[in-house]
Design an enzyme around this catalytic site. Structure first.
Site, PDB file in Angstrom:
ATOM      1  CG  PHE A 122      -2.011   0.879   1.535  1.00 17.13           C
ATOM      2  CD1 PHE A 122      -2.959   1.127   0.656  1.00 17.13           C
ATOM      3  CD2 PHE A 122      -1.721   2.057   2.415  1.00 17.13           C
ATOM      4  CE1 PHE A 122      -4.126   2.079   1.136  1.00 17.13           C
ATOM      5  CE2 PHE A 122      -2.696   2.919   2.688  1.00 17.13           C
ATOM      6  CZ  PHE A 122      -3.734   2.924   2.035  1.00 17.13           C
ATOM      7  CG  LEU A 124      -1.522   7.399   1.911  1.00 18.49           C
ATOM      8  CD1 LEU A 124      -2.461   7.639   0.890  1.00 18.49           C
ATOM      9  CD2 LEU A 124      -2.475   6.885   3.116  1.00 18.49           C
ATOM     10  CB  THR A 125       3.534   7.112   3.709  1.00 21.56           C
ATOM     11  OG1 THR A 125       2.616   6.758   4.693  1.00 21.56           O
ATOM     12  CG2 THR A 125       4.668   8.187   4.462  1.00 21.56           C
ATOM     13  CD  GLN A 337      10.048  -0.999  35.806  1.00 21.76           C
ATOM     14  OE1 GLN A 337      10.520  -0.646  34.786  1.00 21.76           O
ATOM     15  NE2 GLN A 337      10.773  -0.530  37.071  1.00 21.76           N
ATOM     16  CD  GLU A 364      -2.663  -0.615   8.889  1.00 25.91           C
ATOM     17  OE1 GLU A 364      -3.814  -0.644   9.016  1.00 25.91           O
ATOM     18  OE2 GLU A 364      -1.980  -1.719   8.283  1.00 25.91           O
TER      19      GLU A 364
END
Ligand code: COS
Length: 384
Positions: A122, A124-125, A337, A364
């Site tokens: 995908f 998009l970015t 922890q 996402e």
């Protein structure tokens, strides 16, 4: 919405066994080599993992959203890199074609995606547009029977493995926002497609991301998703609504695994003459984690059922992604922890998980984007 409980139980048992017997024992090797062994990929194919959400008529398992998140709860219990390999075929890589593709596009690509023969990414970015996805600047210009695409996509999951990319590009430069964007299926072998160097990430070794660069790449017009210009942003948003639910389920599974590791450690590790699990301050961390996981799991199942009932779950998907990914981060922190010094060394899986799950609050859509989506939807729906 479960269609056949017996078949579903068989699938869930098979996936759970695959995770326990094949994936968990391979976690360290994959973290060291940055590669998923081919026999494991073959096993994923046999189980049908690449086609979980692809309709049966195209060779997938055609799971409902509820069924898919139940599978994702199991898959989440091991290194997230394994899911990443088939996750784009189940989610963001294939869903644009499933939701908005033409019949020809579905027939041509979905069977190969369902079998895992073909991987979809995908895209998009971009370097200049992440959260503000609507401002993307990759251009697609119509020229005869083709579109000519120019631009760079960034952090593209499975880009090195992918055979096709669903690429969001601007077809109308006069419309600056979402309305000028269209989605395309771009085959990796086309002239003008090249890849950047594989990114060196904080975690999730075995899952690869890199830039995808388009230079005068001619894509046939028939690969415009849905055959209509200007709807690509909405396609991407609908894809993300579903993807965010899937990731939320993975967060639940990962948190369950980390808590299980922490519980075992708390039962075995002795200090002050008894297992540290007998100390109430350790118990508080275990209990808070358990309660938060239960809460996220319930949210995810509810939202998945609503989506199966054809409700608009944009708000619920963002609520799940926000809560489940932040919860997962808190559980990771507590699990380290509880392990004390052992939690900071690579001998224990929690050190790796702590780094791996950090991405859940970012990809996402960041937690801040989920907050923005939730609040905007609330204000839009308010009747004043
Ligand atoms: N489903 C269908 N349509 C949607 C939608 C959804 N979930 N969300 C938005 N739309 C539509 C809107 O209705 C609007 O349509 P109209 O113009 O016809 O009214 C259009 O899309 C634009 O929407 P909007 O105005 O809300 O867009 P913005 O540019 O303001 O951006 C955000 C919206 C910030 C929510 C979007 O850019 C986003 O999700 N960003 C994060 C991207 C992301 O998750 N990236 C991760 C990398 S991909 S793994």
């Amino acid at each position: 919405m479960i269609r056949d409980q017996e078949t579903l139980n068989l699938l869930l048992d098979a996936v759970s066994r695959f995770v326990r017997e094949r994936l968990v024992p391979a976690e360290n090797e994959v973290a060291e080599t940055d590669e998923i062994p081919t026999d494991i990929v073959a096993g994923m194919r046999e189980l049908g993992l690449f086609g979980l959400s692809i309709p049966e008529e195209y060779g997938g398992l055609g799971l409902t959203m509820e069924e898919e998140v139940l599978v994702a709860f199991e898959i989440g219990k091991t290194s997230p890199c394994f899911r990443s390999l088939f996750g784009t075929n189940v989610g963001i890589g294939s869903q644009g074609i499933i939701i908005d593709g033409t019949v020809e596009q579905r027939q041509h690509y979905l069977p190969k995606l369902a079998s895992g023969e073909l991987i979809a990414s995908f895209a998009l970015t971009e370097p200049g547009s992440g959260s503000d996805a609507g401002s993307l600047s990759t251009r697609a210009v119509r020229d005869g029977d083709d579109y000519v695409i120019n631009g760079t996509k960034r952090f593209i999951t499975n880009a090195p493995e992918a055979g096709i990319y669903t690429v969001m590009a601007r077809t109308n430069p006069d419309v600056k926002g979402a309305g000028g964007i269209s989605a395309f299926i771009v085959e990796r072998d086309l002239p003008g497609v090249s890849l950047g160097k594989i990114d060196k990430k904080m975690g999730q070794k075995g899952a690869h991301t890199c830039d995808v660069i388009f230079e005068n790449c001619r894509v046939p017009a028939q690969n415009l998703i849905g055959g209509v210009e200007g709807i690509g942003f909405k396609t991407a948003m609908r894809v993300l609504d579903k993807g965010r639910l899937h990731i939320s389920a993975i967060c639940v599974g990962a948190a369950e695994r980390m808590l299980e590791d922490a519980l075992h450690y708390a039962l075995e590790r002795q200090q002050f003459g008894k297992p540290i699990g007998e100390f109430q301050l350790i118990q508080a961390m275990l209990a808070d984690s358990k309660a938060e996981i239960y809460s996220a799991r319930s949210m995810v199942l509810d939202a998945a059922r609503r989506r199966d009932n054809k409700e608009d779950v944009s708000t619920e998907a963002s609520c799940c992604k926000l809560f489940a990914s932040e919860m997962c981060g808190r559980v990771a922190d507590r699990a380290v922890q509880i392990h004390g010094g052992a939690g900071y060394v690579a001998e224990y899986a929690i050190e790796r998980f702590y780094r791996d799950v950090r991405l859940f609050r970012i990809y996402e859509g960041t937690s801040q984007i989920q907050q923005l989506v939730i609040a905007r939807n609330m204000m839009r729906n308010a009747s004043i």
